[in-house]
Scaffold this motif. Structure first.
Motif, short mmCIF file in Angstrom:
data_model
loop_
_atom_site.label_atom_id
_atom_site.label_comp_id
_atom_site.label_asym_id
_atom_site.label_seq_id
_atom_site.Cartn_x
_atom_site.Cartn_y
_atom_site.Cartn_z
N GLU A 1 0.84 -1.19 0.00
CA GLU A 1 0.00 0.00 0.00
C GLU A 1 0.88 1.24 0.00
N PRO A 2 0.38 2.30 -0.61
CA PRO A 2 1.15 3.54 -0.55
C PRO A 2 1.16 4.07 0.89
N PRO A 3 2.13 4.87 1.24
CA PRO A 3 2.19 5.39 2.61
C PRO A 3 0.99 6.30 2.88
N PRO A 4 0.53 6.37 4.11
CA PRO A 4 -0.61 7.23 4.42
C PRO A 4 -0.24 8.69 4.23
N ARG A 5 -1.24 9.48 3.88
CA ARG A 5 -1.00 10.91 3.67
C ARG A 5 -0.74 11.57 5.01
N GLU A 6 0.18 12.51 4.98
CA GLU A 6 0.49 13.24 6.20
C GLU A 6 -0.63 14.24 6.49
N ARG A 7 -0.95 14.36 7.76
CA ARG A 7 -1.97 15.33 8.14
C ARG A 7 -1.38 16.74 8.06
N VAL A 8 -2.21 17.67 7.63
CA VAL A 8 -1.78 19.05 7.52
C VAL A 8 -1.95 19.70 8.89
N ASP A 9 -0.88 20.32 9.37
CA ASP A 9 -1.00 20.95 10.69
C ASP A 9 -1.68 22.31 10.56
N ARG A 10 -1.98 22.90 11.69
CA ARG A 10 -2.78 24.13 11.73
C ARG A 10 -2.08 25.29 11.01
N GLY A 11 -0.76 25.38 11.14
CA GLY A 11 -0.03 26.47 10.49
C GLY A 11 -0.09 26.39 8.97
N GLN A 12 0.10 25.19 8.44
CA GLN A 12 0.02 25.02 6.98
C GLN A 12 -1.39 25.31 6.47
N LEU A 13 -2.39 24.91 7.24
CA LEU A 13 -3.77 25.18 6.84
C LEU A 13 -4.05 26.67 6.80
N MET A 14 -3.54 27.40 7.77
CA MET A 14 -3.74 28.85 7.79
C MET A 14 -3.03 29.53 6.61
N VAL A 15 -1.82 29.07 6.32
CA VAL A 15 -1.08 29.66 5.19
C VAL A 15 -1.81 29.39 3.88
N ARG A 16 -2.28 28.18 3.69
CA ARG A 16 -3.02 27.85 2.45
C ARG A 16 -4.29 28.67 2.35
N THR A 17 -4.98 28.86 3.48
CA THR A 17 -6.21 29.65 3.48
C THR A 17 -5.92 31.10 3.14
N LEU A 18 -4.87 31.67 3.75
CA LEU A 18 -4.54 33.07 3.47
C LEU A 18 -4.11 33.28 2.03
N VAL A 19 -3.35 32.34 1.48
CA VAL A 19 -2.95 32.45 0.07
C VAL A 19 -4.17 32.38 -0.84
N GLY A 20 -5.07 31.47 -0.54
CA GLY A 20 -6.29 31.34 -1.34
C GLY A 20 -7.14 32.59 -1.27
N LEU A 21 -7.31 33.14 -0.06
CA LEU A 21 -8.10 34.37 0.08
C LEU A 21 -7.43 35.55 -0.62
N THR A 22 -6.11 35.60 -0.60
CA THR A 22 -5.40 36.69 -1.28
C THR A 22 -5.60 36.61 -2.79
N VAL A 23 -5.53 35.40 -3.32
CA VAL A 23 -5.73 35.24 -4.77
C VAL A 23 -7.16 35.59 -5.15
N VAL A 24 -8.13 35.11 -4.39
CA VAL A 24 -9.53 35.41 -4.70
C VAL A 24 -9.80 36.90 -4.54
N GLY A 25 -9.24 37.51 -3.49
CA GLY A 25 -9.41 38.95 -3.29
C GLY A 25 -8.80 39.76 -4.42
N GLY A 26 -7.65 39.33 -4.91
CA GLY A 26 -7.04 40.04 -6.04
C GLY A 26 -7.88 39.94 -7.30
N LEU A 27 -8.43 38.77 -7.54
CA LEU A 27 -9.28 38.61 -8.73
C LEU A 27 -10.56 39.45 -8.61
N VAL A 28 -11.18 39.44 -7.44
CA VAL A 28 -12.40 40.23 -7.25
C VAL A 28 -12.08 41.72 -7.35
N GLY A 29 -10.97 42.14 -6.76
CA GLY A 29 -10.59 43.55 -6.83
C GLY A 29 -10.31 44.01 -8.26
N SER A 30 -9.61 43.18 -9.01
CA SER A 30 -9.33 43.56 -10.40
C SER A 30 -10.60 43.60 -11.23
#
Length: 79
Positions: A24-53
């Motif tokens: 079996e392939p190795p189990p996926r690593e769980r995303v910790d809280r810091g990585q989740l926050m960074v991914r969320t902030l990057v996503g919101l920044t990209v969406v905000g930039g598109l909406v603003g433009s």
């Protein structure tokens, strides 16, 4: 011009379909809280930039770009 090739046996393909690995392939690593926050902030920044433009770009794309008031030069007035 073309040489005739010998037929190739494809029995190994039929055997490959039957074979299943028990590894079996190795189990996926769980995303910790810091990585989740960074991914969320990057996503919101990209969406905000598109909406603003889009908000800043829509007035430039409207058809009412002709000025309603035209300026009149005093140099063209007769004396």
């Amino acid at each position: 011009m073309f040489r005739r090739r010998e037929p190739v046996p494809f029995a190994f393909l039929a055997e490959a379909e039957k074979y299943r690995s028990n590894v079996e392939p190795p189990p996926r690593e769980r995303v910790d809280r810091g990585q989740l926050m960074v991914r969320t902030l990057v996503g919101l920044t990209v969406v905000g930039g598109l909406v603003g433009s889009l908000l800043f770009g829509l007035p430039a794309l409207s058809e009412q770009t002709a000025p309603q008031h035209t300026q009149h030069s005093e140099a063209s007035d007769p004396r």
